[in-house]
Design a protein around this motif. Structure first.
Motif, short mmCIF file in Angstrom:
data_model
loop_
_atom_site.label_atom_id
_atom_site.label_comp_id
_atom_site.label_asym_id
_atom_site.label_seq_id
_atom_site.Cartn_x
_atom_site.Cartn_y
_atom_site.Cartn_z
N MET A 1 0.85 -1.20 0.00
CA MET A 1 0.00 0.00 0.00
C MET A 1 0.87 1.23 0.00
O MET A 1 1.86 1.32 0.69
CB MET A 1 -0.91 -0.07 1.23
CG MET A 1 -1.73 1.17 1.55
SD MET A 1 -2.67 1.81 0.15
CE MET A 1 -2.58 3.52 0.52
N THR A 2 0.47 2.18 -0.76
CA THR A 2 1.14 3.45 -0.86
C THR A 2 1.12 4.16 0.48
O THR A 2 0.12 4.15 1.17
CB THR A 2 0.42 4.32 -1.90
OG1 THR A 2 0.39 3.60 -3.12
CG2 THR A 2 1.11 5.63 -2.09
N GLY A 3 2.22 4.81 0.84
CA GLY A 3 2.26 5.55 2.09
C GLY A 3 1.45 6.83 1.99
O GLY A 3 1.77 7.72 1.23
N ARG B 1 -10.51 -4.09 -9.30
CA ARG B 1 -10.67 -5.54 -9.41
C ARG B 1 -9.38 -6.25 -9.00
O ARG B 1 -9.39 -7.19 -8.21
CB ARG B 1 -11.06 -5.95 -10.83
CG ARG B 1 -11.38 -7.44 -10.97
CD ARG B 1 -11.58 -7.85 -12.42
NE ARG B 1 -10.36 -7.78 -13.21
CZ ARG B 1 -9.37 -8.66 -13.15
NH1 ARG B 1 -9.42 -9.69 -12.33
NH2 ARG B 1 -8.30 -8.52 -13.91
N LEU B 2 -8.25 -5.75 -9.50
CA LEU B 2 -6.96 -6.35 -9.17
C LEU B 2 -6.61 -6.21 -7.70
O LEU B 2 -5.89 -7.04 -7.14
CB LEU B 2 -5.86 -5.74 -10.05
CG LEU B 2 -5.96 -6.04 -11.54
CD1 LEU B 2 -4.94 -5.24 -12.33
CD2 LEU B 2 -5.84 -7.53 -11.80
N ALA B 3 -7.11 -5.15 -7.06
CA ALA B 3 -6.85 -4.93 -5.63
C ALA B 3 -7.81 -5.72 -4.74
O ALA B 3 -7.68 -5.67 -3.52
CB ALA B 3 -6.96 -3.44 -5.32
N GLY B 4 -8.77 -6.42 -5.34
CA GLY B 4 -9.68 -7.24 -4.55
C GLY B 4 -10.88 -6.49 -3.98
O GLY B 4 -11.53 -6.98 -3.06
N VAL B 5 -11.20 -5.34 -4.55
CA VAL B 5 -12.38 -4.59 -4.11
C VAL B 5 -13.62 -5.38 -4.55
O VAL B 5 -13.72 -5.77 -5.71
CB VAL B 5 -12.38 -3.17 -4.71
CG1 VAL B 5 -13.66 -2.41 -4.34
CG2 VAL B 5 -11.16 -2.40 -4.24
N PRO B 6 -14.57 -5.62 -3.64
CA PRO B 6 -15.76 -6.40 -4.00
C PRO B 6 -16.57 -5.75 -5.13
O PRO B 6 -16.62 -4.53 -5.26
CB PRO B 6 -16.59 -6.40 -2.70
CG PRO B 6 -15.63 -6.07 -1.62
CD PRO B 6 -14.58 -5.21 -2.24
N PRO C 1 -15.90 2.56 0.72
CA PRO C 1 -14.92 2.25 1.76
C PRO C 1 -13.50 2.37 1.22
O PRO C 1 -13.07 1.55 0.41
CB PRO C 1 -15.25 0.80 2.14
CG PRO C 1 -15.83 0.23 0.88
CD PRO C 1 -16.55 1.37 0.20
N LEU C 2 -12.80 3.38 1.63
CA LEU C 2 -11.46 3.62 1.08
C LEU C 2 -10.42 2.61 1.53
O LEU C 2 -9.37 2.51 0.93
CB LEU C 2 -11.00 5.03 1.46
CG LEU C 2 -11.80 6.16 0.82
CD1 LEU C 2 -11.27 7.50 1.30
CD2 LEU C 2 -11.74 6.08 -0.68
N ALA C 3 -10.70 1.83 2.57
CA ALA C 3 -9.72 0.88 3.07
C ALA C 3 -9.22 -0.07 1.99
O ALA C 3 -8.05 -0.41 1.94
CB ALA C 3 -10.30 0.10 4.24
N HIS C 4 -10.10 -0.49 1.09
CA HIS C 4 -9.73 -1.46 0.05
C HIS C 4 -9.31 -0.81 -1.26
O HIS C 4 -8.88 -1.51 -2.16
CB HIS C 4 -10.90 -2.40 -0.24
CG HIS C 4 -11.34 -3.19 0.93
ND1 HIS C 4 -10.58 -4.18 1.49
CD2 HIS C 4 -12.47 -3.13 1.67
CE1 HIS C 4 -11.22 -4.70 2.51
NE2 HIS C 4 -12.37 -4.07 2.64
N MET C 5 -9.46 0.50 -1.36
CA MET C 5 -9.25 1.10 -2.67
C MET C 5 -8.34 2.32 -2.67
O MET C 5 -8.39 3.11 -3.60
CB MET C 5 -10.59 1.42 -3.32
CG MET C 5 -11.55 2.17 -2.45
SD MET C 5 -13.23 2.16 -3.09
CE MET C 5 -13.18 3.50 -4.22
N LYS C 6 -7.48 2.46 -1.67
CA LYS C 6 -6.61 3.64 -1.62
C LYS C 6 -5.65 3.70 -2.81
O LYS C 6 -5.53 4.74 -3.44
CB LYS C 6 -5.83 3.69 -0.31
CG LYS C 6 -6.68 4.11 0.85
CD LYS C 6 -5.86 4.22 2.11
CE LYS C 6 -6.75 4.66 3.26
NZ LYS C 6 -6.04 4.68 4.52
N THR C 7 -4.98 2.61 -3.11
CA THR C 7 -4.03 2.63 -4.22
C THR C 7 -4.73 2.82 -5.56
O THR C 7 -4.33 3.69 -6.35
CB THR C 7 -3.15 1.37 -4.21
OG1 THR C 7 -2.42 1.35 -2.97
CG2 THR C 7 -2.17 1.38 -5.37
N PRO C 8 -5.81 2.07 -5.88
CA PRO C 8 -6.51 2.34 -7.14
C PRO C 8 -7.03 3.77 -7.22
O PRO C 8 -6.98 4.40 -8.28
CB PRO C 8 -7.67 1.34 -7.13
CG PRO C 8 -7.22 0.23 -6.25
CD PRO C 8 -6.37 0.88 -5.20
#
Length: 113
Positions: A1-3, A91-96, A56-63
């Protein structure tokens, strides 16, 4: 994950419910051969007020960070192409799937770069 370092919130209708956190990158990030510098400020997903409580940004911060930078730097691409890349990155980051669809349509309504 990006800092990312949370530095505040965007303005929002009804305060915190419809506002978004604002972040600053703490390290350089590679984006398709371009570098996002440390210190870059972003709200990640620039969606309209109605979509903000449901993303929910927890799963999608980098995208979301990649999408934000593409909208600003890759002016040779259409917004539809950039938004499609965002959907694929999620999708690649596993976001539902339900969240991907909502986030995709939320950013599609934002036509400002």
């Amino acid at each position: 994950m990006t800092g990312l370092l949370k530095i505040g919130r965007t303005g929002g209708l009804f305060g915190v419910i419809f506002s978004r956190p604002v972040y600053r990158t703490t390290e350089p990030v590679d984006l398709d051969g371009e570098t996002i510098p440390a210190g870059y400020i972003t709200d990640l997903v620039s969606s309209p007020w109605w979509g903000r409580p449901f993303l929910p940004l927890a799963h999608m911060k980098t995208p979301a960070l990649r999408h934000d930078m593409r909208r600003r730097l890759q002016r040779h691409k259409s917004l539809a192409q950039i938004d499609g890349q965002f959907r694929e990155d999620m999708r690649l980051a596993g976001v539902p799937e339900p969240v991907r669809t909502l986030a995709y349509w939320a950013v599609r309504t934002n036509t400002n770069r």
